[in-house]
Design a protein around this motif. Structure first.
Motif, PDB file in Angstrom:
ATOM      1  N   LYS A  69      82.044 105.731  80.199  1.00  0.00           N
ATOM      2  CA  LYS A  69      80.703 105.693  80.773  1.00  0.00           C
ATOM      3  C   LYS A  69      80.787 105.278  82.235  1.00  0.00           C
ATOM      4  O   LYS A  69      81.462 104.304  82.577  1.00  0.00           O
ATOM      5  CB  LYS A  69      79.808 104.702  80.003  1.00  0.00           C
ATOM      6  CG  LYS A  69      78.379 104.630  80.514  1.00  0.00           C
ATOM      7  CD  LYS A  69      77.555 103.624  79.712  1.00  0.00           C
ATOM      8  CE  LYS A  69      76.127 103.530  80.226  1.00  0.00           C
ATOM      9  NZ  LYS A  69      75.311 102.537  79.468  1.00  0.00           N
ATOM     10  N   LYS A  70      80.113 106.025  83.093  1.00  0.00           N
ATOM     11  CA  LYS A  70      80.036 105.635  84.486  1.00  0.00           C
ATOM     12  C   LYS A  70      79.015 104.509  84.654  1.00  0.00           C
ATOM     13  O   LYS A  70      78.000 104.483  83.940  1.00  0.00           O
ATOM     14  CB  LYS A  70      79.609 106.832  85.343  1.00  0.00           C
ATOM     15  CG  LYS A  70      80.620 107.967  85.402  1.00  0.00           C
ATOM     16  CD  LYS A  70      80.080 109.077  86.280  1.00  0.00           C
ATOM     17  CE  LYS A  70      81.022 110.247  86.345  1.00  0.00           C
ATOM     18  NZ  LYS A  70      80.490 111.356  87.150  1.00  0.00           N
ATOM     19  N   PRO A  71      79.240 103.593  85.590  1.00  0.00           N
ATOM     20  CA  PRO A  71      80.451 103.521  86.408  1.00  0.00           C
ATOM     21  C   PRO A  71      81.509 102.607  85.784  1.00  0.00           C
ATOM     22  O   PRO A  71      81.204 101.522  85.324  1.00  0.00           O
ATOM     23  CB  PRO A  71      79.929 102.916  87.719  1.00  0.00           C
ATOM     24  CG  PRO A  71      78.812 102.018  87.275  1.00  0.00           C
ATOM     25  CD  PRO A  71      78.189 102.683  86.058  1.00  0.00           C
ATOM     26  N   ALA A  72      82.731 103.084  85.747  1.00  0.00           N
ATOM     27  CA  ALA A  72      83.909 102.250  85.484  1.00  0.00           C
ATOM     28  C   ALA A  72      83.909 101.555  84.134  1.00  0.00           C
ATOM     29  O   ALA A  72      84.329 100.411  84.012  1.00  0.00           O
ATOM     30  CB  ALA A  72      84.053 101.205  86.602  1.00  0.00           C
ATOM     31  N   ARG A  73      83.458 102.248  83.082  1.00  0.00           N
ATOM     32  CA  ARG A  73      83.483 101.668  81.744  1.00  0.00           C
ATOM     33  C   ARG A  73      84.246 102.580  80.793  1.00  0.00           C
ATOM     34  O   ARG A  73      83.956 103.770  80.720  1.00  0.00           O
ATOM     35  CB  ARG A  73      82.063 101.417  81.232  1.00  0.00           C
ATOM     36  CG  ARG A  73      81.346 100.282  81.951  1.00  0.00           C
ATOM     37  CD  ARG A  73      79.907 100.147  81.503  1.00  0.00           C
ATOM     38  NE  ARG A  73      79.309  98.933  82.024  1.00  0.00           N
ATOM     39  CZ  ARG A  73      78.751  98.831  83.230  1.00  0.00           C
ATOM     40  NH1 ARG A  73      78.714  99.881  84.025  1.00  0.00           N
ATOM     41  NH2 ARG A  73      78.242  97.680  83.633  1.00  0.00           N
ATOM     42  N   MET A  74      85.198 101.997  80.055  1.00  0.00           N
ATOM     43  CA  MET A  74      86.016 102.769  79.130  1.00  0.00           C
ATOM     44  C   MET A  74      86.354 101.921  77.910  1.00  0.00           C
ATOM     45  O   MET A  74      86.545 100.715  78.028  1.00  0.00           O
ATOM     46  CB  MET A  74      87.327 103.208  79.774  1.00  0.00           C
ATOM     47  CG  MET A  74      87.166 103.979  81.058  1.00  0.00           C
ATOM     48  SD  MET A  74      88.767 104.502  81.714  1.00  0.00           S
ATOM     49  CE  MET A  74      88.220 105.262  83.246  1.00  0.00           C
ATOM     50  N   LEU A  75      86.422 102.570  76.765  1.00  0.00           N
ATOM     51  CA  LEU A  75      86.895 101.926  75.536  1.00  0.00           C
ATOM     52  C   LEU A  75      87.759 102.910  74.783  1.00  0.00           C
ATOM     53  O   LEU A  75      87.301 103.992  74.407  1.00  0.00           O
ATOM     54  CB  LEU A  75      85.722 101.482  74.655  1.00  0.00           C
ATOM     55  CG  LEU A  75      86.076 101.080  73.215  1.00  0.00           C
ATOM     56  CD1 LEU A  75      87.036  99.898  73.185  1.00  0.00           C
ATOM     57  CD2 LEU A  75      84.818 100.781  72.418  1.00  0.00           C
ATOM     58  N   VAL A  87      89.813  98.024  76.737  1.00  0.00           N
ATOM     59  CA  VAL A  87      88.424  97.925  77.181  1.00  0.00           C
ATOM     60  C   VAL A  87      88.416  97.690  78.685  1.00  0.00           C
ATOM     61  O   VAL A  87      89.112  96.803  79.186  1.00  0.00           O
ATOM     62  CB  VAL A  87      87.686  96.772  76.472  1.00  0.00           C
ATOM     63  CG1 VAL A  87      86.213  96.758  76.862  1.00  0.00           C
ATOM     64  CG2 VAL A  87      87.843  96.871  74.958  1.00  0.00           C
ATOM     65  N   ILE A  88      87.613  98.485  79.404  1.00  0.00           N
ATOM     66  CA  ILE A  88      87.493  98.335  80.848  1.00  0.00           C
ATOM     67  C   ILE A  88      86.018  98.367  81.227  1.00  0.00           C
ATOM     68  O   ILE A  88      85.263  99.218  80.747  1.00  0.00           O
ATOM     69  CB  ILE A  88      88.230  99.449  81.610  1.00  0.00           C
ATOM     70  CG1 ILE A  88      89.725  99.445  81.267  1.00  0.00           C
ATOM     71  CG2 ILE A  88      88.061  99.292  83.127  1.00  0.00           C
ATOM     72  CD1 ILE A  88      90.504 100.565  81.913  1.00  0.00           C
ATOM     73  N   ASN A  89      85.613  97.422  82.079  1.00  0.00           N
ATOM     74  CA  ASN A  89      84.302  97.476  82.701  1.00  0.00           C
ATOM     75  C   ASN A  89      84.480  97.174  84.192  1.00  0.00           C
ATOM     76  O   ASN A  89      85.614  96.997  84.644  1.00  0.00           O
ATOM     77  CB  ASN A  89      83.311  96.533  81.995  1.00  0.00           C
ATOM     78  CG  ASN A  89      83.669  95.070  82.118  1.00  0.00           C
ATOM     79  OD1 ASN A  89      84.228  94.628  83.113  1.00  0.00           O
ATOM     80  ND2 ASN A  89      83.337  94.294  81.098  1.00  0.00           N
ATOM     81  N   PHE A 205      81.415  97.839  76.226  1.00  0.00           N
ATOM     82  CA  PHE A 205      82.556  97.741  77.123  1.00  0.00           C
ATOM     83  C   PHE A 205      82.822  96.293  77.559  1.00  0.00           C
ATOM     84  O   PHE A 205      83.369  96.043  78.631  1.00  0.00           O
ATOM     85  CB  PHE A 205      82.331  98.645  78.332  1.00  0.00           C
ATOM     86  CG  PHE A 205      81.997 100.062  77.940  1.00  0.00           C
ATOM     87  CD1 PHE A 205      83.003 100.967  77.634  1.00  0.00           C
ATOM     88  CD2 PHE A 205      80.677 100.473  77.825  1.00  0.00           C
ATOM     89  CE1 PHE A 205      82.694 102.258  77.238  1.00  0.00           C
ATOM     90  CE2 PHE A 205      80.358 101.767  77.439  1.00  0.00           C
ATOM     91  CZ  PHE A 205      81.371 102.661  77.139  1.00  0.00           C
ATOM     92  N   GLU A 206      82.406  95.359  76.719  1.00  0.00           N
ATOM     93  CA  GLU A 206      82.731  93.948  76.894  1.00  0.00           C
ATOM     94  C   GLU A 206      83.708  93.545  75.790  1.00  0.00           C
ATOM     95  O   GLU A 206      83.723  94.141  74.717  1.00  0.00           O
ATOM     96  CB  GLU A 206      81.477  93.084  76.808  1.00  0.00           C
ATOM     97  CG  GLU A 206      80.437  93.350  77.884  1.00  0.00           C
ATOM     98  CD  GLU A 206      80.815  92.746  79.219  1.00  0.00           C
ATOM     99  OE1 GLU A 206      81.770  91.927  79.260  1.00  0.00           O
ATOM    100  OE2 GLU A 206      80.158  93.100  80.220  1.00  0.00           O
ATOM    101  N   PHE A 207      84.505  92.512  76.065  1.00  0.00           N
ATOM    102  CA  PHE A 207      85.444  92.053  75.041  1.00  0.00           C
ATOM    103  C   PHE A 207      85.599  90.544  75.116  1.00  0.00           C
ATOM    104  O   PHE A 207      85.824  89.981  76.188  1.00  0.00           O
ATOM    105  CB  PHE A 207      86.813  92.704  75.208  1.00  0.00           C
ATOM    106  CG  PHE A 207      87.792  92.320  74.130  1.00  0.00           C
ATOM    107  CD1 PHE A 207      87.708  92.880  72.871  1.00  0.00           C
ATOM    108  CD2 PHE A 207      88.769  91.365  74.376  1.00  0.00           C
ATOM    109  CE1 PHE A 207      88.587  92.513  71.870  1.00  0.00           C
ATOM    110  CE2 PHE A 207      89.659  91.001  73.374  1.00  0.00           C
ATOM    111  CZ  PHE A 207      89.564  91.572  72.116  1.00  0.00           C
ATOM    112  N   THR A 208      85.485  89.894  73.969  1.00  0.00           N
ATOM    113  CA  THR A 208      85.729  88.458  73.838  1.00  0.00           C
ATOM    114  C   THR A 208      86.874  88.259  72.862  1.00  0.00           C
ATOM    115  O   THR A 208      86.762  88.641  71.684  1.00  0.00           O
ATOM    116  CB  THR A 208      84.488  87.725  73.319  1.00  0.00           C
ATOM    117  OG1 THR A 208      83.401  87.936  74.228  1.00  0.00           O
ATOM    118  CG2 THR A 208      84.759  86.242  73.190  1.00  0.00           C
TER     119      THR A 208
END
Length: 221
Positions: A69-75, A87-89, A205-208
């Protein structure tokens, strides 16, 4: 730990709606891919990833689901044969390996500024600026009439030598991509159940890290 998985993202957002009666030139193909990518907000698909290590002729197979997902979000959610998540945000990147109870954390700015395939996916880079395009020796299309194109990064890009994309001639959806590194190791990705512009929530696109998991920092923080 991030380089291989980050390297296999270059072709994922690419789909084109118009059909052409004639085979497109490389310039036309690049322009259409770029234009369609620019108006694509997000992407979801099931994937199969096969990686072949040339020195030992060993191939591993993994499966899962990818969300961009733009911008800069990947799973990248791997489910077979074992679970792991990338996971990237816009702030952070996490690689979580639950079997080992480890998570690697990296500043997203380092990833986004240093890797041209990621810059392209996040709207920072341009296809023709960052890659040289060429036809394979077999021609512009494969046996089924789909477009085939080779991308060569302009400069050292995580050891990638070439990226081969296969594009459906009727729908212009990417049906697969093959990465070859400097040692001739090969990573193949095939996609199914592709969906565009479903607007997944940013929280995806968040990770804990779970309690008890060891956290290792990669790069400068």
């Amino acid at each position: 730990m991030f380089l291989l998985t980050l390297s296999v993202m270059a072709g994922l957002f690419l789909s084109v709606s118009p059909a052409y009666s004639q085979v497109l030139s490389l310039d036309q193909l690049a322009e259409t891919i770029q234009a369609t990518y620019d108006r694509t907000g997000d992407f979801k698909a099931d994937f199969v990833q096969e990686a072949t290590i040339r020195s030992v002729e060993r191939t591993t197979r993994e499966e899962g689901t990818v969300y961009l997902k733009k911008p800069a979000r990947m799973l990248w959610d791997y489910t077979k044969p074992s679970m792991k998540k990338l996971v990237i945000n816009p702030r952070k990147a996490w690689l979580y390996m639950p079997d080992e109870e480890i998570v690697y954390v990296q500043d997203a700015g380092e990833v986004l500024s240093s890797k041209m395939v990621i810059r392209f996916l996040t709207g920072i880079g341009r296809l023709r600026d960052d890659f040289d395009m060429a036809r394979p020796a077999g021609g512009a299309t494969d046996g089924e009439g789909n477009y085939v194109v080779i991308l060569k990064p302009r400069g050292y890009e995580a050891g990638i030598k070439t990226l081969l994309l296969t594009v459906n001639r009727e729908t212009f959806h990417i049906t697969g991509c093959v990465f070859t590194d400097l040692y001739d190791n090969i990573t193949r990705l095939t996609f199914s159940n592709i969906e565009f512009n479903t607007n997944p929530p940013d929280e995806l696109f968040e990770f804990t890290p779970p309690p008890g998991v060891k956290t290792y920092t990669v790069g400068k923080q």
